[in-house]
Enzyme design. Sequence first.
Site, short mmCIF file in Angstrom:
data_model
loop_
_atom_site.label_atom_id
_atom_site.label_comp_id
_atom_site.label_asym_id
_atom_site.label_seq_id
_atom_site.Cartn_x
_atom_site.Cartn_y
_atom_site.Cartn_z
N ASP A 67 0.82 -1.21 0.00
CA ASP A 67 0.00 0.00 0.00
C ASP A 67 0.86 1.26 0.00
OD1 ASP A 67 0.95 -0.38 2.59
OD2 ASP A 67 -1.02 -0.79 3.44
N ASN A 136 -7.57 -2.32 14.05
CA ASN A 136 -8.98 -2.52 13.65
C ASN A 136 -9.15 -3.75 12.76
OD1 ASN A 136 -7.84 -1.71 11.26
ND2 ASN A 136 -9.23 0.00 10.89
N HIS A 138 -7.41 -4.37 9.95
CA HIS A 138 -7.10 -4.22 8.52
C HIS A 138 -5.84 -4.99 8.14
CE1 HIS A 138 -4.62 -0.21 9.03
NE2 HIS A 138 -3.85 -1.24 9.17
N GLU A 143 -9.68 -1.65 4.99
CA GLU A 143 -10.32 -1.29 6.24
C GLU A 143 -11.58 -2.14 6.47
OE1 GLU A 143 -8.53 0.35 8.02
OE2 GLU A 143 -7.89 2.30 7.29
P1 PGA Z 1 2.19 -1.37 12.64
O1 PGA Z 1 1.07 -1.28 11.50
O2 PGA Z 1 3.12 -2.47 12.22
O3 PGA Z 1 2.86 -0.03 12.62
O4 PGA Z 1 1.47 -1.68 13.91
C1 PGA Z 1 0.46 -2.44 11.05
C2 PGA Z 1 -0.68 -2.10 10.12
O5 PGA Z 1 -1.36 -1.08 10.31
O6 PGA Z 1 -0.91 -2.90 9.19
#
Ligand code: PGA
Length: 234
Positions: A67, A136, A138, A143
């Site tokens: 992404d 959350n 995702h 999302e």
């Molecule tokens: P993080 O993000 O590794 O910074 O916790 C993970 C994500 O949002 O996919």
Amino acid sequence: MQIVKAYSYQELSKKASEIVIKAIAKKPDLVLGLATGSTPLGLYQLLVEANKNGEADFSKVKTFNLDEYAGLKKDNTQSYHYFMQENLFSKINIEKENIHILGDEGKSPEEECKIYEDKIKEAGGIDLQILGIGSNGHIAFNEPGSSKDSRTRIIKLDEKTRQDNARFFRSIDEVPTHAFTMGIGTILEAREIILLAGKSKKEIIQKVISSQPIPEIPASFLKLHSNCAFIIEE
Ligand code: PGA
């Protein structure tokens, strides 16, 4: 879905790096899907070391990132282009033309997404996909509400994601509202998937484990994949 427990962040990173290093040894032109965020940083450090020691040769490896924020320039320090360059690509022997990150073509968002899907197909599909998980649920920026068959597209970021990622920006107002993301359908086509989750993701991991595959918890769709491991820090 296989659960692999790690008892420290270092162990989690080590287990993930062993999987990647073995995959490259087996297939030097591996097509590797990459994630950003804090979680894979330890893995990237170990891959840099392995490259220096001659244990991992990236000269034929192709990468596709999951992404990228929409509307940030490549040289913005919060862009995932910048993140990947800083934490991995500038430190290993990967060829520039083998690196793929969304939003690179200077085309309309729809065209960018279509070209990305085409490039993954042209490369023969993703062999090994690294994933993180949002608090959350995702995966990439799919999302809650994302469908199992979703493809690469632009998505409006969840407020929870913007709050979680505000720590990297001066204020929440600077966090982009939209992002490019590979779809869940796109991710599920990878031949092998490993999801990395540190201690702070305990609650959402429990939800994923106990849930049926549902759009409200996008990571739960990984249960439909036949070769997916969650490496979780206990
Ligand atoms: P993080 O993000 O590794 O910074 O916790 C993970 C994500 O949002 O996919």
